[in-house]
Structures are given as structure tokens and as C-alpha cells.
Design an enzyme around this catalytic site. Sequence first.
Site, PDB file in Angstrom:
ATOM      1  N   LYS A  63     -48.782  -5.982  12.407  1.00 35.27           N
ATOM      2  CA  LYS A  63     -48.118  -7.185  11.902  1.00 35.27           C
ATOM      3  C   LYS A  63     -48.291  -7.312  10.400  1.00 35.27           C
ATOM      4  CE  LYS A  63     -48.498 -10.023  16.071  1.00 35.27           C
ATOM      5  NZ  LYS A  63     -48.900 -11.326  16.630  1.00 35.27           N
TER       6      LYS A  63
ATOM      7  N   GLY B  79     -41.589 -14.516  12.030  1.00 32.26           N
ATOM      8  CA  GLY B  79     -40.196 -14.235  12.386  1.00 32.26           C
ATOM      9  C   GLY B  79     -39.955 -12.802  12.828  1.00 32.26           C
TER      10      GLY B  79
ATOM     11  N   GLU C 160     -53.252  -6.105  16.242  1.00 30.78           N
ATOM     12  CA  GLU C 160     -53.769  -6.824  17.409  1.00 30.78           C
ATOM     13  C   GLU C 160     -53.458  -6.030  18.665  1.00 30.78           C
ATOM     14  OE1 GLU C 160     -51.572 -10.483  17.463  1.00 30.78           O
ATOM     15  OE2 GLU C 160     -52.962 -11.527  16.145  1.00 30.78           O
TER      16      GLU C 160
ATOM     17  N   ILE D   9     -49.599  -7.708  23.780  1.00 24.90           N
ATOM     18  CA  ILE D   9     -49.361  -8.291  25.110  1.00 24.90           C
ATOM     19  C   ILE D   9     -47.912  -8.038  25.486  1.00 24.90           C
ATOM     20  CG2 ILE D   9     -49.460 -10.390  26.499  1.00 24.90           C
ATOM     21  CD1 ILE D   9     -51.602 -11.428  24.783  1.00 24.90           C
TER      22      ILE D   9
ATOM     23  N   LYS E 157     -35.713 -19.417  18.659  1.00 22.68           N
ATOM     24  CA  LYS E 157     -35.885 -20.176  19.895  1.00 22.68           C
ATOM     25  C   LYS E 157     -34.559 -20.788  20.309  1.00 22.68           C
ATOM     26  CE  LYS E 157     -40.590 -21.238  18.513  1.00 22.68           C
ATOM     27  NZ  LYS E 157     -41.357 -22.170  17.666  1.00 22.68           N
TER      28      LYS E 157
ATOM     29  N   ARG F  70     -46.043 -27.299   9.166  1.00 17.45           N
ATOM     30  CA  ARG F  70     -44.879 -28.161   8.909  1.00 17.45           C
ATOM     31  C   ARG F  70     -44.529 -28.929  10.176  1.00 17.45           C
ATOM     32  NH1 ARG F  70     -42.889 -22.910  10.255  1.00 17.45           N
ATOM     33  NH2 ARG F  70     -41.805 -23.071  12.242  1.00 17.45           N
TER      34      ARG F  70
HETATM   35  C1  MV4 Z   1     -47.235 -10.564  19.572  1.00 18.00           C
HETATM   36  C2  MV4 Z   1     -46.622 -10.140  20.768  1.00 18.00           C
HETATM   37  C3  MV4 Z   1     -47.390  -9.439  21.669  1.00 18.00           C
HETATM   38  N1  MV4 Z   1     -48.688  -9.166  21.389  1.00 18.00           N
HETATM   39  N2  MV4 Z   1     -48.518 -10.275  19.348  1.00 18.00           N
HETATM   40  C4  MV4 Z   1     -43.291 -12.238  17.438  1.00 18.00           C
HETATM   41  C5  MV4 Z   1     -43.144 -13.154  16.257  1.00 18.00           C
HETATM   42  C6  MV4 Z   1     -44.517 -13.383  15.764  1.00 18.00           C
HETATM   43  N3  MV4 Z   1     -44.664 -14.703  15.284  1.00 18.00           N
HETATM   44  C7  MV4 Z   1     -45.420 -13.049  16.895  1.00 18.00           C
HETATM   45  N4  MV4 Z   1     -44.669 -12.258  17.807  1.00 18.00           N
HETATM   46  C8  MV4 Z   1     -45.260 -11.568  18.818  1.00 18.00           C
HETATM   47  N5  MV4 Z   1     -46.568 -11.269  18.643  1.00 18.00           N
HETATM   48  C9  MV4 Z   1     -49.218  -9.592  20.236  1.00 18.00           C
HETATM   49  N6  MV4 Z   1     -50.501  -9.307  19.984  1.00 18.00           N
HETATM   50  C10 MV4 Z   1     -45.279 -10.473  20.976  1.00 18.00           C
HETATM   51  C11 MV4 Z   1     -44.590 -11.179  19.995  1.00 18.00           C
HETATM   52  C12 MV4 Z   1     -43.229 -11.509  20.316  1.00 18.00           C
HETATM   53  C13 MV4 Z   1     -42.852 -12.837  20.525  1.00 18.00           C
HETATM   54  C14 MV4 Z   1     -43.759 -13.891  20.393  1.00 18.00           C
HETATM   55  C15 MV4 Z   1     -43.380 -15.196  20.585  1.00 18.00           C
HETATM   56  C16 MV4 Z   1     -42.060 -15.465  20.926  1.00 18.00           C
HETATM   57  C17 MV4 Z   1     -41.156 -14.460  21.042  1.00 18.00           C
HETATM   58  C18 MV4 Z   1     -41.533 -13.128  20.847  1.00 18.00           C
HETATM   59  C19 MV4 Z   1     -40.596 -12.115  20.986  1.00 18.00           C
HETATM   60  C20 MV4 Z   1     -40.977 -10.814  20.785  1.00 18.00           C
HETATM   61  C21 MV4 Z   1     -42.289 -10.508  20.434  1.00 18.00           C
END
Ligand code: MV4
Length: 457
Positions: A158, A164, A200, A203, A237, A292
Site C-alpha cells: 500500500k 482510494g 499488510e 484479506i 461506495k 472529515r
Molecule cells: C485491504 C484489503 C485486503 N487486505 N487491506 C482498498 C482501499 C483502501 N482504503 C483499503 N483497501 C483494501 N485494503 C488488506 N490488508 C482490501 C482492500 C479493498 C477494499 C477495502 C474496502 C472496501 C473496498 C475494497 C475493495 C477492494 C480492496
Amino acid sequence: MFRKVLVANRGEIALRVISACKELGIRTVAVYSEADRNSLHVRFADEAICIGPSRASESYLNVPAVISAAEIADVDAIHPGYGLLSENANFAEVCRASNIKFIGPPPEVTRLMGEKDRARQAMRRAKVPILPGSDGILQSEGEAMEWARTVGYPIILKAAAGGGGRGMRIVRSNDELPALFQAAHTEAANAFGNGDLYLEKFIERPRHIEFQVLADEHGNILSLGERECSIQRRHQKLIEEAPSLQVNTKLREEIGKTLRRSLANIGYQNAGTVEFLMDEDGSLHFIEMNTRIQVEHPVTEFITGVDLVKAQLRIAAGEKLSSIIPDPIVLRGHSIECRINAEHPEKFTPSAGKITAYNLPGGNGVRVDTAQYAEGVVPPYYDSLIAKLITYGKDRPEAMARMSRALEMFVVEGIHTSIPLHRRILQDEDFKAGRFDTKFMERFFEREKERGQAASQ
Ligand code: MV4
């Protein structure tokens, strides 16, 4: 309380903030771009100042233009809404230097939460559960490989400056890591001017669950429960709801208690949202904090009875939480929000133009937050969100029934919108049963394609 507030935003959130100010007896100043000359936020504010051309970078994101308007209008405070300058720590610093109250947390806290790896470490120290991963920034591919061995594949890279979804890469083996590390680094450097990465444990099918908090300027903090935000597409969303079916009272109280303690440590102030991923076992892991007011705040307002924007204004004016909201907060009923976007139904590209027919739904348990109106124009320069349709019911089935009939009564002609898509999602058996995660929309479109019905409405 403030005498006069400048609203540094446009669209529905600018109107939402103006409404809150009116109810508190605060005078309002709108700022607008040339494209927004005929917008409702300009009409309903007490004063309005044009701050530049249509492109956001030349108007709403132009810090000197916004600050000049605030000084000319002689305001006490600026509410940034969401997006635009809302999480810009430099802007909050300029406000401070200009003796204008920024309605949000102190710039130091905004900066901390904007650096995702630092936010993660701060939350870890404050005993908020985080995912296994690296301690801070990865200095090299080699260091990434060491952490991946410790954490175990799959992992996700990341961007520290991210959000985003940009600058993110899922890595499933050592072989893949070097190329994906370079790709994520380059993408982050181009997008944010900062290529720093952390990693990380990944998941596979998380749910996205976020907690709303309010903190006053006297060290008091309250959690207002969670929102379920897993129904999204390409990190946008589409539908949010509160409460989450997956969070029971025990888990809600546990997280609430942890957040009160940890955010007090961090010196948090004003409204904030703490994002978690829920894994397959139902455990929550912190990923990010948004400093925010969020788009989806109305679902929390419905189930708590708290006006979050008025709370933001009163907190920024120095009031104590105990004089603003009941403690403990009681959650009651269920609320759902559909984000109505002006976009093409299949390509999801923005759909700008003039609205030729328009009807807003209303009635018991229905709220519409919008700045659109009949014969109005959707300009091509900004976010495609044109309205938020929010319903409330004594339980989820009642909130959903109200949503379905309200979507049916919501008429927008002349441009394309996401209303037909929302109507189909509301009919989906998995959605109705609450069986979903962040991959829901991918499966939904796959199923529609198999049935050949994507454009049948
Ligand atoms: C993750 C994840 C799975 N495992 N982190 C996507 C945007 C960012 N703000 C965080 N995101 C994710 N982080 C770990 N360790 C999967 C996502 C992710 C996701 C998270 C929230 C809502 C929609 C998503 C869509 C794809 C991936």
C-alpha cells in the site's frame, strides 16, 4: 458560537453544512466556481463569492482564493465538507495562521492520519487491533520480502500517501514481489508525489466496516457505532447502512471503548471515521482513519438521532460533548443510503447535462440530500454524486422496503443515473440476506452478465 462560517465546498454537502448553520443561527458564505453560478448553495447562503474558473484545481482547491474570500467576508470559521480541501493539513495550517477556525481536527492530526503507515503505528501503540504487517515504510524490495516471510503470503503493498486504491498491489509469492513493488512505487510516486510503501497481510474477502466518532476540544470522545460500506465498485461506495448486521453489541462496545482511549491519546478532535476490515472470522482490523465528515454520515444520524454537522460546528466553537449529545448513545432502527450518481449505467463514465424531468421521493422515513433541481445542469468538472437517498425503518426490512419504493419514485431524466442499478441491487437475494463483502459487486455483475439482463431496466 460562530457568527459567520464559510463553506468551502459545493453540491449536496455545501447545502448540508448551510442547513446546519441556519439551524444554529450562523451566517453563511458560499464560494463557487464559474460553472456553479446557478447552484443552490449559492442561492441559500447569506453571501456568495466567486473564487475562480470551473475546474476545481482553479477554484475549490485554490487555497489562496478560498482564504481571500474568507478574509473579505470576515468569517470566524471554515467548514471544508468532504473531498476537496477537507483532509489537506496545509490548508488547515493556513487557516490557523490566518486566525480562521478550521472545522476539523488540528493539522498535526490530519497529517498523521494522511500518512497511512504512521496512522497504523499510532493506532497499534494505542492498542487498536491492526493487521500483521511492516513497521513503517519499506526501504527496499528486500525488506518487503523479509516482512512478507514474517507475515505470510498473500500480502498487499500500500502507498503511505494513498487511499482510494491507488498504489496498491496484491502479492501472492516471492517471485511476483519485485515487479509489483516497482509498479506500486511508481504508481504512488506519480499519483501522490510520494512513492513510499508499506505492507499488510491481505484479506481475500473483507467487509468494510467503519466507526463514526466525535471528539470535543476538552479530551472527551464518543463512538456513534458503525456503518457497513462493503457495497462498492472500483473503490466508490454505492450503498451504505447502519448498523452492520455483522457487528453485535459486545464487539461494538469493545471497539467503541478502544477508540475512546486511543483517540484521546492521539489528541483527536471533531468528527472522524475509523475504517476497519472485517475478516472471515468476524474480527475487525484497523486500516485507515478519515479526518472529515463523510458522504454516508446520514445513516448514522438516522439511527443515533445526532446531527453530526451541527455537532461539528458546536465542537469547533468549544462546546463540550456532554452538552451536545446524550451519553450513552442509543442506536435505534436501521438506515440505508444509496448514492445516486450521474453516470452511464454500464460504462460508469460520468453523465453530465441538463435535467429535463425531476421528482424527489419523500414521505415517512425518507431523506434526500441533494443540490440538484428540475431543469438544473450537472457540470462535467466534479464528482458524479448528484443525490443521496437515505431511508430509515424500525428494522432492515422496513428500511429496504422504503428504499425500493423511494427509488421507484425518484425520477431523473435528461442524464443517466445509478438509480436503475440501485433498484436491481435491492432485489438481489444475497443483498437482501446481508450476505456480502467488498467483492459483492463483481459477483453481481457476473451474474447479471450470465443472465444477459444488465441493461433490461
Ligand atoms: C485491504 C484489503 C485486503 N487486505 N487491506 C482498498 C482501499 C483502501 N482504503 C483499503 N483497501 C483494501 N485494503 C488488506 N490488508 C482490501 C482492500 C479493498 C477494499 C477495502 C474496502 C472496501 C473496498 C475494497 C475493495 C477492494 C480492496
